[in-house]
Design a protein around this motif. Structure first.
Motif, PDB file in Angstrom:
ATOM      1  N   ALA A 106      14.328 -13.055 -48.574  1.00 19.33           N
ATOM      2  CA  ALA A 106      15.058 -13.161 -49.843  1.00 19.33           C
ATOM      3  C   ALA A 106      15.908 -11.925 -50.097  1.00 19.33           C
ATOM      4  O   ALA A 106      16.979 -12.018 -50.702  1.00 19.33           O
ATOM      5  N   ARG A 107      15.452 -10.779 -49.642  1.00 15.76           N
ATOM      6  CA  ARG A 107      16.138  -9.514 -49.910  1.00 15.76           C
ATOM      7  C   ARG A 107      17.513  -9.446 -49.258  1.00 15.76           C
ATOM      8  O   ARG A 107      18.433  -8.838 -49.816  1.00 15.76           O
ATOM      9  N   VAL A 108      17.697 -10.060 -48.104  1.00 16.71           N
ATOM     10  CA  VAL A 108      18.996 -10.018 -47.427  1.00 16.71           C
ATOM     11  C   VAL A 108      20.070 -10.615 -48.339  1.00 16.71           C
ATOM     12  O   VAL A 108      21.117 -10.003 -48.563  1.00 16.71           O
ATOM     13  N   ALA A 109      19.827 -11.797 -48.879  1.00 22.02           N
ATOM     14  CA  ALA A 109      20.797 -12.425 -49.785  1.00 22.02           C
ATOM     15  C   ALA A 109      20.972 -11.603 -51.054  1.00 22.02           C
ATOM     16  O   ALA A 109      22.085 -11.481 -51.567  1.00 22.02           O
ATOM     17  N   ASP A 110      19.892 -11.025 -51.569  1.00 17.92           N
ATOM     18  CA  ASP A 110      19.979 -10.207 -52.782  1.00 17.92           C
ATOM     19  C   ASP A 110      20.836  -8.967 -52.559  1.00 17.92           C
ATOM     20  O   ASP A 110      21.601  -8.566 -53.440  1.00 17.92           O
ATOM     21  N   ILE A 111      20.722  -8.345 -51.403  1.00 18.06           N
ATOM     22  CA  ILE A 111      21.518  -7.153 -51.093  1.00 18.06           C
ATOM     23  C   ILE A 111      23.000  -7.507 -51.049  1.00 18.06           C
ATOM     24  O   ILE A 111      23.841  -6.802 -51.612  1.00 18.06           O
ATOM     25  N   ILE A 112      23.332  -8.621 -50.407  1.00 18.40           N
ATOM     26  CA  ILE A 112      24.731  -9.047 -50.313  1.00 18.40           C
ATOM     27  C   ILE A 112      25.270  -9.406 -51.696  1.00 18.40           C
ATOM     28  O   ILE A 112      26.369  -8.994 -52.072  1.00 18.40           O
ATOM     29  N   ALA A 113      24.493 -10.155 -52.468  1.00 22.85           N
ATOM     30  CA  ALA A 113      24.920 -10.523 -53.824  1.00 22.85           C
ATOM     31  C   ALA A 113      25.062  -9.288 -54.703  1.00 22.85           C
ATOM     32  O   ALA A 113      25.947  -9.233 -55.566  1.00 22.85           O
ATOM     33  N   GLY A 114      24.221  -8.285 -54.475  1.00 20.88           N
ATOM     34  CA  GLY A 114      24.303  -7.041 -55.238  1.00 20.88           C
ATOM     35  C   GLY A 114      25.599  -6.278 -55.011  1.00 20.88           C
ATOM     36  O   GLY A 114      25.984  -5.434 -55.822  1.00 20.88           O
ATOM     37  N   LEU A 115      26.289  -6.571 -53.927  1.00 22.92           N
ATOM     38  CA  LEU A 115      27.587  -5.959 -53.652  1.00 22.92           C
ATOM     39  C   LEU A 115      28.728  -6.753 -54.287  1.00 22.92           C
ATOM     40  O   LEU A 115      29.904  -6.416 -54.104  1.00 22.92           O
ATOM     41  N   TYR A 163       8.655  -9.476 -35.848  1.00 24.66           N
ATOM     42  CA  TYR A 163      10.009  -9.334 -36.357  1.00 24.66           C
ATOM     43  C   TYR A 163      10.557 -10.679 -36.790  1.00 24.66           C
ATOM     44  O   TYR A 163      10.046 -11.724 -36.409  1.00 24.66           O
ATOM     45  N   VAL A 164      11.632 -10.618 -37.583  1.00 25.96           N
ATOM     46  CA  VAL A 164      12.279 -11.835 -38.046  1.00 25.96           C
ATOM     47  C   VAL A 164      13.786 -11.577 -38.081  1.00 25.96           C
ATOM     48  O   VAL A 164      14.232 -10.455 -38.329  1.00 25.96           O
ATOM     49  N   SER A 165      14.545 -12.626 -37.780  1.00 24.82           N
ATOM     50  CA  SER A 165      16.003 -12.572 -37.867  1.00 24.82           C
ATOM     51  C   SER A 165      16.429 -13.489 -38.998  1.00 24.82           C
ATOM     52  O   SER A 165      16.046 -14.658 -39.029  1.00 24.82           O
ATOM     53  N   ILE A 166      17.219 -12.944 -39.913  1.00 24.34           N
ATOM     54  CA  ILE A 166      17.717 -13.731 -41.033  1.00 24.34           C
ATOM     55  C   ILE A 166      19.235 -13.777 -40.933  1.00 24.34           C
ATOM     56  O   ILE A 166      19.888 -12.729 -40.897  1.00 24.34           O
ATOM     57  N   ALA A 167      19.797 -14.976 -40.865  1.00 19.70           N
ATOM     58  CA  ALA A 167      21.246 -15.166 -40.832  1.00 19.70           C
ATOM     59  C   ALA A 167      21.680 -15.726 -42.179  1.00 19.70           C
ATOM     60  O   ALA A 167      21.069 -16.663 -42.693  1.00 19.70           O
ATOM     61  N   VAL A 168      22.731 -15.136 -42.737  1.00 17.42           N
ATOM     62  CA  VAL A 168      23.254 -15.560 -44.033  1.00 17.42           C
ATOM     63  C   VAL A 168      24.779 -15.568 -43.956  1.00 17.42           C
ATOM     64  O   VAL A 168      25.377 -14.638 -43.408  1.00 17.42           O
ATOM     65  N   SER A 169      25.411 -16.591 -44.513  1.00 14.78           N
ATOM     66  CA  SER A 169      26.868 -16.644 -44.600  1.00 14.78           C
ATOM     67  C   SER A 169      27.298 -16.232 -45.999  1.00 14.78           C
ATOM     68  O   SER A 169      26.635 -16.558 -46.987  1.00 14.78           O
ATOM     69  N   PHE A 170      28.433 -15.526 -46.071  1.00  4.96           N
ATOM     70  CA  PHE A 170      28.930 -15.031 -47.352  1.00  4.96           C
ATOM     71  C   PHE A 170      30.456 -14.969 -47.319  1.00  4.96           C
ATOM     72  O   PHE A 170      31.058 -14.890 -46.253  1.00  4.96           O
ATOM     73  N   THR A 171      31.062 -15.013 -48.496  1.00  6.75           N
ATOM     74  CA  THR A 171      32.509 -14.848 -48.580  1.00  6.75           C
ATOM     75  C   THR A 171      32.814 -13.369 -48.684  1.00  6.75           C
ATOM     76  O   THR A 171      32.108 -12.620 -49.353  1.00  6.75           O
ATOM     77  N   CYS A 172      33.865 -12.960 -47.999  1.00  2.92           N
ATOM     78  CA  CYS A 172      34.180 -11.539 -47.936  1.00  2.92           C
ATOM     79  C   CYS A 172      35.695 -11.342 -48.082  1.00  2.92           C
ATOM     80  O   CYS A 172      36.466 -11.912 -47.308  1.00  2.92           O
ATOM     81  N   PRO A 173      36.114 -10.511 -49.034  1.00  3.88           N
ATOM     82  CA  PRO A 173      37.540 -10.339 -49.274  1.00  3.88           C
ATOM     83  C   PRO A 173      38.237  -9.340 -48.348  1.00  3.88           C
ATOM     84  O   PRO A 173      39.450  -9.395 -48.187  1.00  3.88           O
ATOM     85  N   SER A 174      37.477  -8.407 -47.737  1.00  5.00           N
ATOM     86  CA  SER A 174      38.120  -7.346 -46.958  1.00  5.00           C
ATOM     87  C   SER A 174      37.178  -6.789 -45.895  1.00  5.00           C
ATOM     88  O   SER A 174      35.966  -6.975 -45.956  1.00  5.00           O
ATOM     89  N   ARG A 175      37.768  -6.076 -44.948  1.00  4.24           N
ATOM     90  CA  ARG A 175      36.967  -5.425 -43.909  1.00  4.24           C
ATOM     91  C   ARG A 175      36.046  -4.369 -44.531  1.00  4.24           C
ATOM     92  O   ARG A 175      34.912  -4.198 -44.103  1.00  4.24           O
ATOM     93  N   GLU A 176      36.522  -3.682 -45.551  1.00  4.80           N
ATOM     94  CA  GLU A 176      35.702  -2.668 -46.212  1.00  4.80           C
ATOM     95  C   GLU A 176      34.437  -3.287 -46.802  1.00  4.80           C
ATOM     96  O   GLU A 176      33.348  -2.735 -46.667  1.00  4.80           O
ATOM     97  N   ALA A 177      34.581  -4.444 -47.443  1.00  4.69           N
ATOM     98  CA  ALA A 177      33.413  -5.132 -48.007  1.00  4.69           C
ATOM     99  C   ALA A 177      32.477  -5.587 -46.899  1.00  4.69           C
ATOM    100  O   ALA A 177      31.251  -5.504 -47.035  1.00  4.69           O
ATOM    101  N   TYR A 178      33.043  -6.051 -45.791  1.00  2.67           N
ATOM    102  CA  TYR A 178      32.232  -6.477 -44.646  1.00  2.67           C
ATOM    103  C   TYR A 178      31.403  -5.306 -44.114  1.00  2.67           C
ATOM    104  O   TYR A 178      30.221  -5.435 -43.846  1.00  2.67           O
ATOM    105  N   GLU A 179      32.027  -4.157 -43.990  1.00  6.71           N
ATOM    106  CA  GLU A 179      31.316  -2.969 -43.510  1.00  6.71           C
ATOM    107  C   GLU A 179      30.275  -2.494 -44.519  1.00  6.71           C
ATOM    108  O   GLU A 179      29.213  -1.992 -44.141  1.00  6.71           O
TER     109      GLU A 179
END
Length: 96
Positions: free
Chosen positions: A36-45, A64-80
């Motif tokens: 759940a935290r992965v999505a929360d971190i992205i939404a927090g940005l 270990y666990v791998s979590i894949a999430v898709s998100f909308t991103c406006p710029s390379r800076e936001a992606y980084e």
């Protein structure tokens, strides 16, 4: 050696296109609510996580666990920023 910012696609449909929808994989320690935290971190940005895009895949041993999430991103800076914020979490070891 070339700087990544200097590399340009040879065709317009190659490479990252912003704004766009991107997927990030966070790999880390299983348990502790990382799923759940992965999505929360992205939404927090301030970015939108696509509903139903989360995929969870545990390692063979379950450590270990791998979590894949898709998100909308406006710029390379936001992606980084997404990668940096995820890597700052103590349970996340790698991002792809």
């Amino acid at each position: 050696m070339k700087n990544l910012d200097d590399i340009q696609p040879t065709r317009p449909d190659q490479g990252f296109q912003f704004p766009g929808v991107f997927e990030v994989n966070a790999i880390g320690t299983a348990g502790g609510g990382m799923e759940a935290r992965v999505a929360d971190i992205i939404a927090g940005l301030g970015l939108s996580v696509l509903e139903g895009s989360r995929r969870v895949r545990p390692s063979r041993e379950g450590h270990y666990v791998s979590i894949a999430v898709s998100f909308t991103c406006p710029s390379r800076e936001a992606y980084e920023q997404v990668h940096a914020a995820l890597r700052a979490d103590p349970d996340i070891r790698w991002t792809l």
